[in-house]
Write a protein that holds these residues in place. Sequence first.
Motif, PDB file in Angstrom:
ATOM      1  N   LEU A 323       4.866   2.515 -96.866  1.00 24.37           N
ATOM      2  CA  LEU A 323       5.368   3.169 -95.663  1.00 24.37           C
ATOM      3  C   LEU A 323       5.272   2.233 -94.465  1.00 24.37           C
ATOM      4  N   ARG A 324       6.400   1.924 -93.903  1.00 25.79           N
ATOM      5  CA  ARG A 324       6.472   1.144 -92.671  1.00 25.79           C
ATOM      6  C   ARG A 324       6.936   2.118 -91.598  1.00 25.79           C
ATOM      7  N   GLY A 325       5.977   2.658 -90.868  1.00 28.57           N
ATOM      8  CA  GLY A 325       6.296   3.805 -90.039  1.00 28.57           C
ATOM      9  C   GLY A 325       6.063   3.626 -88.563  1.00 28.57           C
ATOM     10  N   THR A 326       6.604   4.573 -87.825  1.00 29.03           N
ATOM     11  CA  THR A 326       6.346   4.707 -86.400  1.00 29.03           C
ATOM     12  C   THR A 326       6.050   6.162 -86.108  1.00 29.03           C
ATOM     13  N   LEU A 327       5.376   6.396 -84.989  1.00 25.90           N
ATOM     14  CA  LEU A 327       5.109   7.763 -84.578  1.00 25.90           C
ATOM     15  C   LEU A 327       6.288   8.316 -83.785  1.00 25.90           C
ATOM     16  N   GLU A 328       6.423   9.624 -83.800  1.00 19.10           N
ATOM     17  CA  GLU A 328       7.325  10.321 -82.893  1.00 19.10           C
ATOM     18  C   GLU A 328       6.491  11.430 -82.262  1.00 19.10           C
ATOM     19  N   CYS A 329       6.259  11.309 -80.965  1.00 18.97           N
ATOM     20  CA  CYS A 329       5.327  12.200 -80.267  1.00 18.97           C
ATOM     21  C   CYS A 329       6.047  13.169 -79.340  1.00 18.97           C
ATOM     22  N   GLY A 506      -1.242  -1.259 -83.647  1.00 18.18           N
ATOM     23  CA  GLY A 506      -0.627  -1.934 -82.511  1.00 18.18           C
ATOM     24  C   GLY A 506      -1.196  -1.477 -81.186  1.00 18.18           C
ATOM     25  N   GLN A 507      -0.445  -0.637 -80.492  1.00 17.71           N
ATOM     26  CA  GLN A 507      -0.853  -0.040 -79.217  1.00 17.71           C
ATOM     27  C   GLN A 507      -1.101  -1.067 -78.119  1.00 17.71           C
ATOM     28  N   ARG A 508      -0.316  -2.126 -78.067  1.00 17.97           N
ATOM     29  CA  ARG A 508      -0.483  -3.136 -77.025  1.00 17.97           C
ATOM     30  C   ARG A 508       0.568  -2.927 -75.946  1.00 17.97           C
ATOM     31  N   CYS A 509       0.112  -2.620 -74.743  1.00 18.40           N
ATOM     32  CA  CYS A 509       1.050  -2.207 -73.699  1.00 18.40           C
ATOM     33  C   CYS A 509       1.596  -3.402 -72.921  1.00 18.40           C
ATOM     34  N   SER A 574      -1.075   1.535 -98.538  1.00 16.13           N
ATOM     35  CA  SER A 574       0.164   2.303 -98.685  1.00 16.13           C
ATOM     36  C   SER A 574       1.011   2.281 -97.417  1.00 16.13           C
ATOM     37  N   GLY A 575       0.656   1.385 -96.480  1.00 11.91           N
ATOM     38  CA  GLY A 575       1.515   1.224 -95.330  1.00 11.91           C
ATOM     39  C   GLY A 575       0.810   1.398 -94.010  1.00 11.91           C
ATOM     40  N   PHE A 576       1.621   1.574 -92.975  1.00  4.67           N
ATOM     41  CA  PHE A 576       1.093   1.674 -91.613  1.00  4.67           C
ATOM     42  C   PHE A 576       1.975   2.611 -90.801  1.00  4.67           C
ATOM     43  N   GLN A 577       1.410   3.100 -89.720  1.00  3.83           N
ATOM     44  CA  GLN A 577       2.152   3.898 -88.739  1.00  3.83           C
ATOM     45  C   GLN A 577       1.936   3.243 -87.378  1.00  3.83           C
ATOM     46  N   LEU A 578       3.000   2.648 -86.857  1.00  2.54           N
ATOM     47  CA  LEU A 578       2.936   1.914 -85.603  1.00  2.54           C
ATOM     48  C   LEU A 578       2.934   2.886 -84.436  1.00  2.54           C
ATOM     49  N   LEU A 579       2.085   2.584 -83.450  1.00  3.95           N
ATOM     50  CA  LEU A 579       2.114   3.330 -82.196  1.00  3.95           C
ATOM     51  C   LEU A 579       2.469   2.341 -81.090  1.00  3.95           C
ATOM     52  N   ASP A 580       3.699   2.157 -80.871  1.00  2.00           N
ATOM     53  CA  ASP A 580       4.841   2.908 -81.321  1.00  2.00           C
ATOM     54  C   ASP A 580       6.040   1.987 -81.215  1.00  2.00           C
ATOM     55  N   THR A 589       0.569   6.802 -69.266  1.00  6.75           N
ATOM     56  CA  THR A 589       1.750   5.944 -69.304  1.00  6.75           C
ATOM     57  C   THR A 589       1.512   4.756 -70.233  1.00  6.75           C
ATOM     58  N   ALA A 590       1.757   4.993 -71.511  1.00  6.33           N
ATOM     59  CA  ALA A 590       1.523   3.976 -72.542  1.00  6.33           C
ATOM     60  C   ALA A 590       2.834   3.281 -72.874  1.00  6.33           C
ATOM     61  N   LEU A 591       3.047   2.122 -72.271  1.00  6.79           N
ATOM     62  CA  LEU A 591       4.293   1.376 -72.443  1.00  6.79           C
ATOM     63  C   LEU A 591       4.122   0.381 -73.582  1.00  6.79           C
ATOM     64  N   ILE A 592       4.030   0.930 -74.782  1.00  7.47           N
ATOM     65  CA  ILE A 592       3.640   0.149 -75.949  1.00  7.47           C
ATOM     66  C   ILE A 592       4.808  -0.124 -76.899  1.00  7.47           C
ATOM     67  N   GLY A 593       6.016   0.285 -76.520  1.00  6.78           N
ATOM     68  CA  GLY A 593       7.141   0.131 -77.420  1.00  6.78           C
ATOM     69  C   GLY A 593       8.036  -1.032 -77.074  1.00  6.78           C
TER      70      GLY A 593
END
Length: 916
Positions: A323-329, A506-509, A574-580, A589-593
Amino acid sequence: MKKIIILFLFVIGGWSSSYAQQSISLAGEWRFQLDPLDFGKTDGSQLYLQKLNDKITLPGSTDLASKGIKTVSRHVDRLTRVYEYMGPAWYQRDIEIPENWNGKSISLSLERCHWVTTIYIDDKEAGTSKSLCTPNELDLTKFLSPGKHQLTICIDNRIPYPMDNWSHAFTEYTQTNWNGVIGKIELQASDPVSIIGIQVYPDVDTKKAKVDITIKNTTHDRVNGTIELSANALKGTKSYESLPSKITFDDKADTIHLTQEIFMGSEILLWDEFTPSLYTLKVNLKATNEKGNFSDLQTTTFGMRKISHDAHSIFVNDRRIDLRGTLECAVFPKTGFPPTDTESWIRICRIIKSYGLNHIRFHSWCPPAAAFNAADQTGVFLQVELPMWLKDAGKHEQRDKFFTTELISILDTYGNHPSFILFDNGNELEGDFNYLEGLVNIGQKHDPRHLYSASTARTHVKSDDFYVSHVTTKGSITVYEGKPSTDWDREKESDIDCPVIGHEAGQRCMYPNFKEIEKYDGVTRARNFEVFRESLEKSGMADQADDFLKASGALTVLEYKDVIEAFLRTKNGSGFQLLDLHDFPGQGTALIGILDPFWDSKGLITPERWSEFCSPTVPLLRFAKRSLTNAETFTGKAELYHYGDADLKNITPSWTAIDEKGNVFAKGKFKKQTFIRSKVTALGEIKFQLSSLKKAQEIKVIVSAGSFKNEWRFWIFPTDEVISKENSTRKTNDYILANNWNTETKQALEEGKNVLLIPDLSTVDGLKTEYPNHFWNPIMFMWPPMTLGCLIQNNHPALANFPTSTHTDWQWWDILRYAKTLNLNETGTLKPIVQVIDNYLTNKKLGVIIEAKVGKGKMLIATIDFTKDITKRPAAKQLLFSLKNYINSNNFVPKEELKFEQIDKLFKTPSGIDTK
């Protein structure tokens, strides 16, 4: 032994025959009234007995209609709603039931109400629903006869249970706590004997599917009839058809349950991420009794797939997936709520797949049907969650009942979608894990077509089919930043009793894009951006905003490349979930994308370049370091991550090393082989000498396998002997090398000398620098580093002998580990040669290398330790050489002027340091 779970998709389609279910859309203009004092249900003030006097359009929300309190606030921790309202709101319209609905069962379907919904027909209360995740369906048969009626709906968006107010199903931080109905609104009529449920369970191995059908019988008499089932799919011009199947029944129950097995054919189409094949299923009911003849036809799309797992892996159709994933919040700034049309979600799914991803985790919420439909069509794996993010799970009886009801409702409503492979109770839960594991057990028993987990992060329970977390009992499994070395992975930490997925990686803004402000023209405004921009203007750096975005964003991209490759190297993960993949505008205000909240590119990297390190097939390279001398030999171990659709046959991988001018100075091939899908395969060793590279420079190593390639940058520096030789041949001017800002240093400047000041870092009144940019955002997490990388004047002559781009890259890693910032807020228009980008909350002007005219002299300051472990730091040596060469040249002509008292403020005044 694999645990086998199977699934067959059911998606309600249109009613396509003359005896199909009838419906009346209620979309359009409604009468409306706010009820902020909550008097609308009070005797004598019942609003459902009145004609409401305002107007609103549904589907929609009070925010979209500009109802509520117009705001003037400017939240810095989230977007600001233009209009806010929390409490009961009343929606009303006249309806007319046609004569041919006489004797029919009549229901009201409301997709996505927010939150507690009470229905009134004329002067009577007809029912209440509290579902956040699925359509509210209410049987109104006994309240509606042919003719005109008044339908009134009261929706109360106050939170009805004790919550921590973090869940993305209702938090103000993302989709907002809106009031309204945002999806399909319709009255539906059906025969007294009709189909009310279809659950289909495939057996991919036998090419069969078991279909469970639920029929309602409101005649209260015995009824007999038949159900015919058939399915077909098209692939190009070829048709794939099941054998027709027929069930007969004779029953007097109010609810009749039937099961039938259908054979899908000798050749079937399977659903997966690469070939999301969908069938069309027809379920045709005909029945009769003394009260009449009844019929129903439902046409449904579906797809076949099988899911299973063992201790380390998840399998789809017996093929291991990663799983190569991203979050949807629930980030939808235009509307404040998620879209309910399939096309909007297809756009999102196609975007994430263009960036090499195959998975979306819906963080503490469940999306509408349109998201499942889009994922089914595009081949995206989904993780769905309850609206749960709690510190006291299992501690409130009524809330616990609500979550159990929502769990069952989610499974019954969306459980047949092949894209829906993972279910988790919620995010980072705390409290009673016996209760949370109980929910897992309920789900596993009720619907064994998905994998289940008790909590995303925090605690792993025995019943988990998978575990998404940042840590296991064996150590950290998620990755937030890279390292100078890539010869590491998370295999030891992932070796537990179920598949492990990296949590919120990840989570690097990065710095805000202030040009984005104009895009917020819907129900929210980016007033947080306005505050940040004003702060930047006050610091005198408004003209650098775009440069800050590009430089900090480039560093985020570098970090995400290393984060993702670390997961790809982990063979038992089994993979990762990127934020984001896209920004999260709340929780500080998380400008991480790399994409903005609208899923639009920020211009930092193209999907094609991103997919070189994040896709089903990625070459990988393990190496010890990125900064080397030209006396060393480069060595690395190449691998191929391959989770593509098929084996790669007869491939001869290769590698090339390219110097700063684009010339290939070393290359090689690996052995020809066939790469089996769903594994990471070793390619072999890369080894070459660096002695031909006489000057400091950046090189690239590219590993290719067929049409797939990936590249890494390295920095090569001359040896000490070469630097010493170059120094000895240069003319030495009169400059002073100082290690303190004191009387002697000032005197030298008063005498017109050139000074290179490399101060003792203990005297510098600044922050310790680090390589990565800040984690998540500077408002929610105020821990170091509170900065966002560096903006570098890479063409400045001070860096003429030091290879660098305009942003932080890996050659700066050990330099920044041994450095501190200068606080330059009171230095006027001076711009540092190497500027540390402060976070967007405080917006200080920071630097580690600056120059200025001071007194009658000139000074170059570098707040970097060039002594500690210097024998192991070739990049630091080369930077010092470049600085010395610059100050020792005619190019050393600073433009800005600083006064002694301005420089005094850059340093502490410990004993022994004279700043007078």
